[in-house]
Scaffold this motif. Structure first.
Motif, short mmCIF file in Angstrom:
data_model
loop_
_atom_site.label_atom_id
_atom_site.label_comp_id
_atom_site.label_asym_id
_atom_site.label_seq_id
_atom_site.Cartn_x
_atom_site.Cartn_y
_atom_site.Cartn_z
N GLN A 1 19.34 26.56 7.78
CA GLN A 1 19.73 27.94 8.20
C GLN A 1 20.07 28.65 6.91
O GLN A 1 20.81 28.16 5.97
CB GLN A 1 21.18 27.78 8.93
N SER A 2 19.68 29.84 6.74
CA SER A 2 19.79 30.54 5.70
C SER A 2 20.70 31.62 5.74
O SER A 2 21.39 31.44 6.92
CB SER A 2 18.36 31.48 5.03
N LEU A 3 21.42 32.42 4.89
CA LEU A 3 22.50 33.66 5.03
C LEU A 3 22.11 34.48 5.83
O LEU A 3 23.02 35.16 6.43
CB LEU A 3 22.83 33.96 3.45
N SER A 4 20.77 34.58 6.16
CA SER A 4 20.42 35.82 7.05
C SER A 4 20.34 35.12 8.63
O SER A 4 19.86 35.88 9.46
CB SER A 4 19.07 36.37 6.80
N PHE A 5 20.68 33.91 8.73
CA PHE A 5 20.79 33.36 10.30
C PHE A 5 19.54 33.23 10.64
O PHE A 5 19.26 32.93 11.74
CB PHE A 5 21.63 34.38 10.92
N TYR A 6 18.23 33.22 9.70
CA TYR A 6 17.05 32.84 10.38
C TYR A 6 16.68 31.35 9.62
O TYR A 6 16.93 31.34 8.48
CB TYR A 6 16.00 33.91 9.82
N PRO A 7 15.94 30.68 10.41
CA PRO A 7 15.85 29.43 9.78
C PRO A 7 14.61 29.48 8.98
O PRO A 7 13.81 30.17 9.06
CB PRO A 7 15.15 28.81 11.12
N VAL A 8 14.83 28.58 7.59
CA VAL A 8 13.99 28.55 6.42
C VAL A 8 13.29 27.24 6.60
O VAL A 8 13.76 26.25 6.72
CB VAL A 8 14.68 28.88 5.39
N THR A 9 12.04 27.35 6.31
CA THR A 9 11.15 26.16 6.42
C THR A 9 11.23 25.38 5.13
O THR A 9 10.65 26.30 3.90
CB THR A 9 9.63 26.13 6.86
N ASP A 10 11.46 24.21 4.93
CA ASP A 10 11.51 23.69 3.71
C ASP A 10 10.51 22.51 3.72
O ASP A 10 10.59 21.55 4.31
CB ASP A 10 12.58 22.87 3.20
N GLU A 11 9.12 22.57 2.88
CA GLU A 11 8.24 21.62 2.67
C GLU A 11 8.44 20.83 1.51
O GLU A 11 8.41 21.27 0.51
CB GLU A 11 6.77 22.34 2.57
N LYS A 12 8.18 19.50 1.65
CA LYS A 12 8.47 18.41 0.53
C LYS A 12 7.33 17.59 0.67
O LYS A 12 7.40 16.75 1.71
CB LYS A 12 9.83 17.68 0.72
N ARG A 13 6.30 17.50 -0.20
CA ARG A 13 5.16 16.73 -0.22
C ARG A 13 5.53 15.57 -1.08
O ARG A 13 6.39 15.35 -1.84
CB ARG A 13 4.22 17.47 -1.02
N TYR A 14 4.63 14.43 -0.85
CA TYR A 14 4.97 13.15 -1.31
C TYR A 14 3.54 12.66 -1.46
O TYR A 14 2.57 12.72 -0.42
CB TYR A 14 5.99 12.41 -0.89
N TYR A 15 3.40 11.51 -2.19
CA TYR A 15 2.11 10.55 -2.16
C TYR A 15 2.89 9.11 -1.73
O TYR A 15 3.97 8.77 -2.28
CB TYR A 15 1.64 10.40 -3.50
N LYS A 16 2.05 8.37 -1.04
CA LYS A 16 2.70 7.02 -0.59
C LYS A 16 1.61 6.11 -1.02
O LYS A 16 0.54 6.06 -0.64
CB LYS A 16 2.92 7.00 1.08
N LEU A 17 2.10 5.06 -1.68
CA LEU A 17 1.08 4.04 -2.20
C LEU A 17 1.42 2.65 -1.48
O LEU A 17 2.70 2.42 -1.25
CB LEU A 17 1.37 3.62 -3.81
N SER A 18 0.36 2.00 -0.79
CA SER A 18 0.46 0.87 -0.02
C SER A 18 -0.43 -0.35 -0.55
O SER A 18 -1.62 -0.01 -1.25
CB SER A 18 0.02 0.92 1.29
N PHE A 19 0.01 -1.50 -0.57
CA PHE A 19 -0.59 -2.62 -1.40
C PHE A 19 0.12 -3.88 -0.69
O PHE A 19 1.21 -3.92 -0.30
CB PHE A 19 -0.57 -2.58 -2.81
N HIS A 20 -0.72 -4.96 -0.94
CA HIS A 20 -0.24 -6.24 -0.50
C HIS A 20 0.86 -6.94 -1.25
O HIS A 20 0.74 -6.39 -2.54
CB HIS A 20 -1.20 -7.28 -0.38
N LYS A 21 1.74 -7.35 -0.59
CA LYS A 21 2.99 -7.71 -1.40
C LYS A 21 2.89 -8.96 -2.27
O LYS A 21 3.39 -9.18 -3.51
CB LYS A 21 4.18 -8.29 -0.35
N ARG A 22 1.38 -9.57 -2.24
CA ARG A 22 1.23 -10.68 -3.26
C ARG A 22 0.92 -10.15 -4.51
O ARG A 22 0.86 -10.67 -5.52
CB ARG A 22 0.00 -11.55 -2.78
#
Length: 486
Positions: A129-150
């Motif tokens: 919620q912003s000061l003007s009472f209009y919702p503000v969309t916040d985008e947070k990008r990320y990278y996810k690394l997946s691998f076998h635990k061994r």
């Protein structure tokens, strides 16, 4: 059971599970739900063999863009173009090239030492919620690394170091390089677009190869400098007559190594403290240049002579010091400059070249140019035939010509700078046979310079004879005058 009955049964089971889950979320206490979810996560982790690492685009309290995220984004660009179906493109290097990256919610595979792993891009969207009472969309990008635990140790150590190192190297290669100059106490910059390369430098091939090998060896010697306990820097002294290509050599060095250039004007620096502040702000992978070091400040071997004269003057020394202080705002000293070149402050930053240029190397203080400070002394001389052939190829696209033999003979006897030779080879108008016109112009210029050098030499030879004759006449007249007095 028919397929229709099977799907109906599965649908009813799913609907029942969703109903019980909604009842569980609504009526069971918060503490019980947390405990069940915690044990549920542990159970999943026990049977799930993969590890995931998340790299967010922004980190820290000030939400600075993560260097790790940037390096990963650039590293994955080569794999992205070959695997991903949805891509994002960004223009870099002065609108001359494109860098591709994965679009949101894409996945690409990578392999390291026979181990396969996966990178996925994601985006988390939240509304505030912003000061003007209009919702503000916040985008947070990320990278996810997946691998076998061994493979945990391999991925968390060597692989991630490899990704960050390769990503940073590619970022530097794709960056828009800059030419900095100091204005008062800060740096300002423009885009560095000098076209000079070692292929176009008018110099003997053997000497060029030695310089290029030295530069490349330095740029790859981070571990060596760390092992021997020295700051990762190297000093170059370029000396020779005006017009022999010292500035062009610096541009070729910057283009070879892909370094930024900091052109330091010492006369614009107030004192040693300001000099230190400016030099600390220089980045790694850069060339710090001080051109015409013999003219920049009183850093030459004449300091001692000036001091002796001032001591002889007594009161005049005081007046002279006051006048110099008023006329010279810069108070940078030789010790202040040397402290940065190889003192404690030289370790503030790595992979930097320090280049001095001068037309009169004999005027420089020996303490300034000794080995360890200026490690490589490069003399740029007058144009000889090997250097001329480079210029002829650059300007006229000539590998050979009937007039080359005559030019070769003249260049052995005449001292002409590469800049003067290039001026003769510069086409002045677009006419047929322009190569012949330019080469003949050069021959005329070399013959004229040869004749001027001959006349000058004859005058220098005649001068001592005239002086001796004048001395004899003076002695004879003095003798005659003494005889008359007697």
């Amino acid at each position: 059971m028919t397929p229709k009955d099977m799907f109906s049964h599965v649908g009813s089971v799913a609907a029942s599970l969703m109903f019980f889950w909604a009842i569980f979320q609504q009526y069971f206490p918060h503490q019980i739900r947390n405990s069940i979810e915690k044990y549920q996560q542990r159970l999943v982790n026990y049977f799930y063999p993969y590890i995931q690492i998340r790299f967010n685009e922004f980190t820290g309290e000030r939400l600075m863009r993560s260097e790790a995220y940037s390096a990963i984004e650039i590293y994955l660009s080569t794999r992205t173009s070959a695997q991903a179906k949805r891509l994002k493109a960004d223009v870099v290097k002065n609108n001359q090239s494109l860098v591709l990256s994965m679009d949101d919610h894409e996945e690409v595979a990578d392999e390291f030492k026979g181990v396969k792993l996966w990178w996925a891009s994601g985006k988390h969207i939240s509304k505030t919620q912003s000061l003007s009472f209009y919702p503000v969309t916040d985008e947070k990008r990320y990278y996810k690394l997946s691998f076998h635990k061994r493979h945990r140790e391999l991925i968390l150590g060597p692989y991630l170091n490899h990704v960050l190192k390769e990503g940073k190297a590619m970022k530097i290669k794709n960056r828009q390089r800059k030419l900095y100059t100091n204005n008062s106490s800060h740096w300002s910059h423009v885009v560095f677009e000098h076209p000079a390369t070692f292929q176009t430098v008018a110099m003997e091939a053997e000497a060029k190869n030695e310089i290029m090998d030295d530069l490349i060896t330095f740029s790859q010697a981070e571990e060596f400098y760390a092992r021997i306990g020295r700051a990762w820097k190297r000093g170059y002294l370029l000396f020779g007559p005006p017009g022999t290509g010292k500035s062009t050599m610096i541009a070729a060095m910057a283009n070879l190594l892909n370094y930024d250039v900091y052109d330091l004007e010492l006369t614009a620096v107030k004192d040693n403290t300001e000099l230190r502040r400016l030099l600390i702000e220089t980045s790694s992978k850069s060339i710090i240049v001080i051109e015409d070091i013999d003219c920049s400040l009183d850093l030459t071997g004449q300091r001692r002579k000036k001091k002796e004269k001032e001591e002889e003057g007594g009161v005049e020394k005081e007046k002279l010091g006051k006048e110099e202080k008023e006329s010279k705002p810069s108070q940078v000293t030789l010790s202040g400059l040397l402290n940065f070149i190889d003192g404690l402050w030289s370790a503030c930053g790595g992979e930097r070249l320090i280049v001095f240029t001068t037309n009169h190397v004999e005027k420089l203080d020996p303490a300034l140019i000794r080995k360890g400070r200026m490690d490589n002394h490069i003399q740029l001389t007058y144009c000889r035939f090997e250097a001329f052939k480079v210029l002829a190829k650059n300007y006229l696209q000539l590998e050979s010509h009937d007039l080359f033999s005559r030019i070769d003979e003249l260049l052995k006897d005449v001292d002409m700078t590469p800049a003067d030779v290039a001026e003769h080879l510069m086409p002045k108008k677009n006419v047929k046979g322009i190569a012949d016109v330019c080469l003949n112009s050069l021959i005329v210029g070399l013959e004229k310079a040869k004749e001027e050098a001959r006349l000058k030499l004859e005058q220098e030879k005649q001068l001592p004879v005239e002086e001796s004759q004048g001395s004899a006449l003076l002695a004879a007249s003095e003798g005659a005058a003494s005889d008359a007095k007697k």
